[in-house]
Write a protein that holds these residues in place. Structure first.
Motif, PDB file in Angstrom:
ATOM      1  N   TRP A 215      15.717 -62.295  81.530  1.00  0.00           N
ATOM      2  CA  TRP A 215      16.244 -63.241  81.411  1.00  0.00           C
ATOM      3  C   TRP A 215      17.953 -63.121  81.232  1.00  0.00           C
ATOM      4  O   TRP A 215      18.781 -63.994  82.161  1.00  0.00           O
ATOM      5  N   ASN A 216      18.895 -62.591  81.440  1.00  0.00           N
ATOM      6  CA  ASN A 216      20.203 -61.562  80.951  1.00  0.00           C
ATOM      7  C   ASN A 216      20.681 -61.674  82.115  1.00  0.00           C
ATOM      8  O   ASN A 216      21.230 -62.420  82.562  1.00  0.00           O
ATOM      9  N   GLU A 217      19.628 -61.103  83.530  1.00  0.00           N
ATOM     10  CA  GLU A 217      20.208 -61.281  84.609  1.00  0.00           C
ATOM     11  C   GLU A 217      20.055 -62.651  85.708  1.00  0.00           C
ATOM     12  O   GLU A 217      20.999 -62.560  86.063  1.00  0.00           O
ATOM     13  N   PRO A 347      22.104 -55.158  78.945  1.00  0.00           N
ATOM     14  CA  PRO A 347      21.223 -54.172  79.771  1.00  0.00           C
ATOM     15  C   PRO A 347      22.515 -52.848  78.914  1.00  0.00           C
ATOM     16  O   PRO A 347      23.153 -52.231  79.095  1.00  0.00           O
ATOM     17  N   GLY A 348      21.266 -51.879  78.827  1.00  0.00           N
ATOM     18  CA  GLY A 348      21.857 -50.321  78.757  1.00  0.00           C
ATOM     19  C   GLY A 348      21.951 -50.500  76.613  1.00  0.00           C
ATOM     20  O   GLY A 348      22.114 -49.469  76.536  1.00  0.00           O
ATOM     21  N   LEU A 349      22.088 -51.707  76.095  1.00  0.00           N
ATOM     22  CA  LEU A 349      22.054 -50.943  74.463  1.00  0.00           C
ATOM     23  C   LEU A 349      20.737 -50.491  74.150  1.00  0.00           C
ATOM     24  O   LEU A 349      20.963 -50.263  72.750  1.00  0.00           O
ATOM     25  N   LEU A 350      19.834 -50.766  74.759  1.00  0.00           N
ATOM     26  CA  LEU A 350      18.539 -50.096  73.665  1.00  0.00           C
ATOM     27  C   LEU A 350      18.130 -48.927  73.589  1.00  0.00           C
ATOM     28  O   LEU A 350      17.875 -47.843  73.110  1.00  0.00           O
ATOM     29  N   GLN A 356      27.661 -46.506  68.449  1.00  0.00           N
ATOM     30  CA  GLN A 356      28.110 -46.562  69.837  1.00  0.00           C
ATOM     31  C   GLN A 356      28.831 -47.309  71.063  1.00  0.00           C
ATOM     32  O   GLN A 356      29.625 -46.699  71.944  1.00  0.00           O
ATOM     33  N   SER A 357      28.234 -48.351  71.208  1.00  0.00           N
ATOM     34  CA  SER A 357      27.950 -49.318  71.897  1.00  0.00           C
ATOM     35  C   SER A 357      29.827 -50.194  71.990  1.00  0.00           C
ATOM     36  O   SER A 357      29.682 -50.924  73.144  1.00  0.00           O
ATOM     37  N   ASP A 416      25.455 -52.708  83.364  1.00  0.00           N
ATOM     38  CA  ASP A 416      26.064 -53.482  84.576  1.00  0.00           C
ATOM     39  C   ASP A 416      27.195 -53.618  84.456  1.00  0.00           C
ATOM     40  O   ASP A 416      27.873 -54.560  85.889  1.00  0.00           O
ATOM     41  N   GLY A 417      27.989 -52.804  84.008  1.00  0.00           N
ATOM     42  CA  GLY A 417      29.486 -53.474  84.147  1.00  0.00           C
ATOM     43  C   GLY A 417      30.419 -54.891  83.858  1.00  0.00           C
ATOM     44  O   GLY A 417      31.479 -55.026  83.982  1.00  0.00           O
ATOM     45  N   ARG A 418      29.789 -55.454  82.943  1.00  0.00           N
ATOM     46  CA  ARG A 418      29.576 -56.899  82.336  1.00  0.00           C
ATOM     47  C   ARG A 418      30.596 -57.130  80.683  1.00  0.00           C
ATOM     48  O   ARG A 418      29.228 -55.571  79.929  1.00  0.00           O
TER      49      ARG A 418
END
Length: 562
Positions: A215-217, A347-350, A356-357, A416-418
């Motif tokens: 869904w995010n993408e 993406p990558g948060l979990l 830290q994010s 994803d760089g966003r």
């Protein structure tokens, strides 16, 4: 069999919603018959207007004659003899059906690779042989029409009425609508409805069979589509609308499954109101104060309200539509007294700790505040349309930190760089009327007429914020005052004799021209100061979303956005 019945629309099922197209057009679909009958009276009934004393117990929606039930069968269910045994599968049997016709005739029907036929089975005796006389039909409708005259008559009338409906009344709505004014109706026996209720569809997606959608993408990809030409903008808007509609439907199904206990939580050891879930690539949380984050603001009451505030913030930033700034897909669902927040997954948060994010904003309500040049650049573009004042707050070391949003707004760089922003509950400024406690002095200031109605009322939380419509109306009012003051000041300068003399000698004395320019600037500066503009050279009103927030210290040397 009940495709013309508004029951599904009242209950919010299968994308059905109430439609009054035929009611207001009286069946006219553009063939010119409306002019022959005259104009349609669309005025509301008297009992819903103010001042009516006698209010009958009638539904608020218009009642249409074609909504009368048109029943073709009494019961149509799956037989208890399902599934077919192995030997019958070799003969081509697919499934068995139980039917009770309008003539109270019970039928046991076999669906096979050759067609449909009535077998000799009963409730307690299985006999797959065809009944006498034999009748093999290629469709179930054809078989029922042969054995039930009532079905043959009502089914043809049902098809005729359905064909006469306007396409707008038959297409499922993108966003399901629920009505709390549904009238009381008869609960009719429906075996199909009962089977669909107890059939599990967890993990299934009607749009992409066999796999879960990212869904995010999809949402971010739709927003990143080009919008230079009109055709590109139309294609982009359609894509965003379609993806948001599908996400809202999937989030609703997931929220119902979460509340019903059909989804395994990520933290099963926690209390039920502290649990979090992931289903169909959607993150679900409940509207409770999980880590006592909202304890200074009202606890669970504040957490319950924060979900709606966050949703409004997402809508506000999405309407600004700044290129390169991304928000999460968000939906808020209230089901069985529980508020469920559904969000897409960064993406990558979990894979790592959220603390830290975070590279922008605060995750501990002001103890540690971060800033990031990329987020400052993007959010600074949103300050003017959202009327947000760029300001500085002090962290635990009393060091000023630049922010272009509320301190609760968090900035995260995804894998994803966003750049993503979330927790947008402080997008609009707080309502100061809800920030004070009700004391005896405050109660004395309230007129006695208002006190009779229970005012002043104590708010259950301190997250009450001003509506965007009020902010727009306030700025429009201040702009009218600003224009009036500037026009009045310039007219007074023109009527001043000294001003006329300076205007006449301006070609000869440049210092007089500078003096006149300074006087005009002085008029503008006084007008800006009077209306509360953040600059003294033009009209520009901004609001600090962190004002009067508990535990947050704002720096006195605010950086003003030009």
């Amino acid at each position: 069999m009940q495709s013309l019945d508004p029951t599904d629309a009242y209950n919010g099922l299968n994308g059905s919603s109430l439609s009054y197209f035929n009611f207001f057009t009286q069946g006219d679909k553009g063939n010119g018959r409306a002019s022959e009958r005259g104009c349609t009276d669309c005025s509301p009934p008297e009992y819903v207007l103010p001042g009516c004393k006698d209010r009958p117990l009638t539904p608020l929606q218009p009642i249409r004659d074609d909504w009368k039930p048109l029943q073709c069968l009494r019961v149509l269910t799956m037989s208890s003899w399902n599934p077919p045994p192995g030997n019958r599968k070799m003969h081509g049997d697919l499934m068995y059906l139980n039917v009770l016709t309008m003539e109270d005739k019970e039928l046991n029907i076999t669906s096979s690779t050759r067609g449909f036929y009535i077998n000799q089975s009963t409730a307690f005796n299985f006999n797959p042989k065809p009944a006498v006389p034999r009748s093999l039909c290629h469709s179930l409708v054809e078989l029922l029409s042969q054995v039930s005259p009532a079905f043959r008559k009502n089914y043809s009338m049902l098809q005729k009425k359905r064909v006469q409906q306007h396409p707008y009344e038959r297409i499922a709505t993108s966003f399901q609508l629920f009505t709390w004014t549904a009238p009381q109706g008869d609960h009719i026996l429906d075996g199909v409805r009962a089977e669909e209720t107890h059939t599990s569809r967890m993990g299934q997606d009607e749009h992409t069979a066999g796999q879960s959608r990212d869904w995010n993408e999809e949402l971010q990809g739709s927003r990143e589509l080009p919008k230079d030409s009109l055709q590109e903008r139309l294609h982009r808007d359609r894509s965003i609308f379609k993806t948001n509609s599908d996400f809202a439907c999937a989030a609703t199904r997931g929220a119902v499954a979460v509340v019903d206990g059909n989804v395994v939580p990520l933290n099963p050891g926690e209390a039920p109101h502290l649990q979090m879930f992931i289903w169909n690539n959607i993150f679900f949380s409940l509207g409770f104060d999980v880590s006592e984050h909202y304890s200074p603001l009202g606890g669970n009451a504040a957490a319950h309200s924060a979900a709606i505030c966050d949703l409004r913030g997402v809508q506000a930033y999405a309407s600004v539509d700044i290129k390169g700034l991304h928000t999460l897909g968000t939906a808020v669902i209230d089901y069985r007294g529980i508020r469920v927040i559904a969000q897409t997954i960064v993406p990558g948060l979990l894979e790592k700790n959220q603390e830290q994010s975070v590279v922008y904003g605060s995750n501990d309500y002001g103890e540690t505040v971060y800033t990031h040049p990329r987020f400052l650049e993007l959010l600074n573009k949103t300050c003017q349309p959202l009327k947000i004042q760029r300001h500085q707050v002090l962290d635990h070391n009393n060091s000023p930190v630049d922010l272009c949003s509320g301190i609760e707004t968090k900035g995260i760089l995804g894998n994803d760089g966003r750049p993503y922003i979330l927790d947008l509950l402080r997008t609009t400024p707080p309502d100061l009327n809800m920030q004070i406690s009700v004391t005896k002095e405050v109660e004395e200031e309230v007129p006695k007429v208002c006190q009779q109605f229970g005012y002043p009322r104590r708010s259950g939380h301190r997250l009450a914020s001003l509506r965007p419509e009020l902010i727009d109306a306030f700025i429009q009012h201040r702009y009218e005052l600003y224009v009036s003051m500037v026009s009045k000041g310039l007219r007074e300068l023109e009527r001043c004799p000294d001003g006329q003399q300076m205007a006449a000698d301006s070609a000869e004395k440049s210092e007089d021209e500078n003096t006149g320019l300074r006087e005009k600037k002085s008029v503008i500066m006084e007008a800006c100061k009077a209306v509360g503009s953040v600059t003294d050279s033009c009209f520009d009103i901004r609001f600090n979303p962190d004002v009067c927030s508990p535990g947050i210290s704002c720096s006195h040397t605010n950086t003003q956005s030009q």
